[in-house]
Design an enzyme around this catalytic site. Sequence first.
Site, mmCIF file in Angstrom:
data_model
loop_
_atom_site.group_PDB
_atom_site.id
_atom_site.type_symbol
_atom_site.label_atom_id
_atom_site.label_comp_id
_atom_site.label_asym_id
_atom_site.label_seq_id
_atom_site.Cartn_x
_atom_site.Cartn_y
_atom_site.Cartn_z
ATOM 1 N N HIS A 109 27.560 -4.197 -11.857
ATOM 2 C CA HIS A 109 28.409 -5.042 -11.021
ATOM 3 C C HIS A 109 27.678 -6.203 -10.358
ATOM 4 C CE1 HIS A 109 31.725 -1.768 -10.439
ATOM 5 N NE2 HIS A 109 31.454 -2.020 -11.704
ATOM 6 N N ARG B 78 34.895 -10.095 -14.121
ATOM 7 C CA ARG B 78 35.233 -10.435 -12.733
ATOM 8 C C ARG B 78 34.015 -10.476 -11.823
ATOM 9 N NH1 ARG B 78 36.012 -4.981 -13.260
ATOM 10 N NH2 ARG B 78 35.476 -3.655 -11.473
ATOM 11 N N HIS C 220 0.813 -1.218 0.000
ATOM 12 C CA HIS C 220 0.000 0.000 0.000
ATOM 13 C C HIS C 220 0.848 1.269 0.000
ATOM 14 C CE1 HIS C 220 0.772 -1.146 4.158
ATOM 15 N NE2 HIS C 220 0.714 0.138 4.456
#
Length: 147
Positions: free
Chosen positions: A99, A133, A10
């Site tokens: 990332h 990475r 809500h």
Amino acid sequence: MIPIGLASDHAGYQLKQFVKQYLEERHIEYKDYGTYNEESCDYPDYAHALADGIGNKEVNIGIAICGSGEGIAMTLNKHQHIRAALVWMPEIARMTRMHNDANVLVMPGRYIDNMTASSIMDEFLQTQFESGRHIRRIEKIPVVIKK
């Protein structure tokens, strides 16, 4: 194109209505998992529905909103396949996509205005995951129960 899933309680309902308008103006399809009004309700009901929708590929990514954003984010992140990011500024939206490959954008409905929400969604929807990475870090997020 797979639609974007939406969920709110809500306290996030009004901002979710703005999100719908934002998506419609950009011809982006969405599926609304609730709530459908401003009557008091429990955010976990809608967070679980959105997470299930992502898990069964009804939707690809999601946008979730509650008053602070915290409760709905906590609930969403209980699901192993969800990476929900609480975002209150565009730069964080960009970083969570680049990332963390966030698949649910969570916004605090009581603390940001429509202009800020629009800028946040622009960044979240336009930013791609960098991969590289960051993959190994994301692979370490799920809890693995060892026997």
